[in-house]
Scaffold this motif. Structure first.
Motif, PDB file in Angstrom:
ATOM      1  N   SER A   1      -1.542   7.668  -9.538  1.00 45.83           N
ATOM      2  CA  SER A   1      -1.984   8.918 -10.161  1.00 45.83           C
ATOM      3  C   SER A   1      -3.005   9.591  -9.245  1.00 45.83           C
ATOM      4  O   SER A   1      -3.489   8.995  -8.279  1.00 45.83           O
ATOM      5  N   GLU A   2      -3.377  10.834  -9.572  1.00 44.60           N
ATOM      6  CA  GLU A   2      -4.358  11.555  -8.763  1.00 44.60           C
ATOM      7  C   GLU A   2      -5.694  10.798  -8.738  1.00 44.60           C
ATOM      8  O   GLU A   2      -6.338  10.666  -7.692  1.00 44.60           O
ATOM      9  N   HIS A   3      -6.094  10.265  -9.874  1.00 43.58           N
ATOM     10  CA  HIS A   3      -7.346   9.498  -9.960  1.00 43.58           C
ATOM     11  C   HIS A   3      -7.276   8.244  -9.080  1.00 43.58           C
ATOM     12  O   HIS A   3      -8.231   7.932  -8.354  1.00 43.58           O
ATOM     13  N   GLU A   4      -6.154   7.527  -9.139  1.00 47.48           N
ATOM     14  CA  GLU A   4      -6.005   6.321  -8.314  1.00 47.48           C
ATOM     15  C   GLU A   4      -6.019   6.662  -6.828  1.00 47.48           C
ATOM     16  O   GLU A   4      -6.601   5.932  -6.028  1.00 47.48           O
ATOM     17  N   LEU A   5      -5.404   7.776  -6.452  1.00 45.46           N
ATOM     18  CA  LEU A   5      -5.413   8.183  -5.042  1.00 45.46           C
ATOM     19  C   LEU A   5      -6.831   8.465  -4.564  1.00 45.46           C
ATOM     20  O   LEU A   5      -7.196   8.117  -3.439  1.00 45.46           O
ATOM     21  N   LYS A   6      -7.651   9.093  -5.419  1.00 50.76           N
ATOM     22  CA  LYS A   6      -9.048   9.340  -5.055  1.00 50.76           C
ATOM     23  C   LYS A   6      -9.785   8.030  -4.837  1.00 50.76           C
ATOM     24  O   LYS A   6     -10.554   7.890  -3.893  1.00 50.76           O
ATOM     25  N   LEU A   7      -9.543   7.052  -5.707  1.00 45.94           N
ATOM     26  CA  LEU A   7     -10.176   5.746  -5.554  1.00 45.94           C
ATOM     27  C   LEU A   7      -9.720   5.072  -4.262  1.00 45.94           C
ATOM     28  O   LEU A   7     -10.538   4.495  -3.538  1.00 45.94           O
ATOM     29  N   LEU A   8      -8.429   5.138  -3.970  1.00 44.22           N
ATOM     30  CA  LEU A   8      -7.916   4.547  -2.733  1.00 44.22           C
ATOM     31  C   LEU A   8      -8.531   5.214  -1.515  1.00 44.22           C
ATOM     32  O   LEU A   8      -8.910   4.558  -0.552  1.00 44.22           O
ATOM     33  N   HIS A   9      -8.642   6.532  -1.554  1.00 44.67           N
ATOM     34  CA  HIS A   9      -9.201   7.272  -0.426  1.00 44.67           C
ATOM     35  C   HIS A   9     -10.672   6.897  -0.211  1.00 44.67           C
ATOM     36  O   HIS A   9     -11.103   6.654   0.909  1.00 44.67           O
ATOM     37  N   ASN A  10     -11.439   6.829  -1.283  1.00 42.56           N
ATOM     38  CA  ASN A  10     -12.860   6.469  -1.178  1.00 42.56           C
ATOM     39  C   ASN A  10     -13.036   5.048  -0.665  1.00 42.56           C
ATOM     40  O   ASN A  10     -13.926   4.782   0.129  1.00 42.56           O
ATOM     41  N   THR A  11     -12.182   4.132  -1.081  1.00 42.91           N
ATOM     42  CA  THR A  11     -12.262   2.747  -0.614  1.00 42.91           C
ATOM     43  C   THR A  11     -11.946   2.653   0.864  1.00 42.91           C
ATOM     44  O   THR A  11     -12.634   1.986   1.616  1.00 42.91           O
ATOM     45  N   SER A  12     -10.894   3.357   1.309  1.00 44.79           N
ATOM     46  CA  SER A  12     -10.515   3.284   2.721  1.00 44.79           C
ATOM     47  C   SER A  12     -11.561   3.936   3.605  1.00 44.79           C
ATOM     48  O   SER A  12     -11.789   3.506   4.724  1.00 44.79           O
ATOM     49  N   MET A  13     -12.241   4.969   3.114  1.00 44.15           N
ATOM     50  CA  MET A  13     -13.280   5.630   3.889  1.00 44.15           C
ATOM     51  C   MET A  13     -14.505   4.729   4.040  1.00 44.15           C
ATOM     52  O   MET A  13     -15.144   4.709   5.078  1.00 44.15           O
ATOM     53  N   SER A  14     -14.824   3.961   3.005  1.00 45.49           N
ATOM     54  CA  SER A  14     -15.999   3.088   3.085  1.00 45.49           C
ATOM     55  C   SER A  14     -15.744   1.865   3.959  1.00 45.49           C
ATOM     56  O   SER A  14     -16.669   1.267   4.461  1.00 45.49           O
TER      57      SER A  14
ATOM     58  N   ALA B   1       0.817  -1.228   0.000  1.00 40.77           N
ATOM     59  CA  ALA B   1       0.000   0.000   0.000  1.00 40.77           C
ATOM     60  C   ALA B   1       0.843   1.266   0.000  1.00 40.77           C
ATOM     61  O   ALA B   1       0.571   2.189  -0.768  1.00 40.77           O
ATOM     62  N   ASP B   2       1.859   1.340   0.842  1.00 41.82           N
ATOM     63  CA  ASP B   2       2.637   2.580   0.916  1.00 41.82           C
ATOM     64  C   ASP B   2       3.364   2.877  -0.386  1.00 41.82           C
ATOM     65  O   ASP B   2       3.434   4.014  -0.827  1.00 41.82           O
TER      66      ASP B   2
END
Length: 59
Positions: free
Chosen positions: A44-57, A36-37
């Motif tokens: 990419s910026e798009h992938e980071l958004k996806l990672l952030h949304n997944t971790s929040m859910s 993960a790290d």
């Protein structure tokens, strides 16, 4: 195959010795993991958004 796995950013995780037997031979299987790290630093910026949304859910 190892070179391709390393080029894509995967890290060696384990080697499963003599996992299966075919054609009168035992075969080893190498496994790889996306850490993960390291994925976050290469994402990419798009992938980071996806990672952030997944971790929040998952929280």
């Amino acid at each position: 195959m190892r070179g391709i796995m390393l080029d894509t950013g995967l890290e060696p995780a384990a080697t499963l010795r003599e996992l299966f037997h075919t054609q009168n031979r035992w075969h080893d299987v190498a496994t790889y993991a996306a850490l993960a790290d390291r994925r976050r630093t290469a994402a990419s910026e798009h992938e980071l958004k996806l990672l952030h949304n997944t971790s929040m859910s998952n929280a």
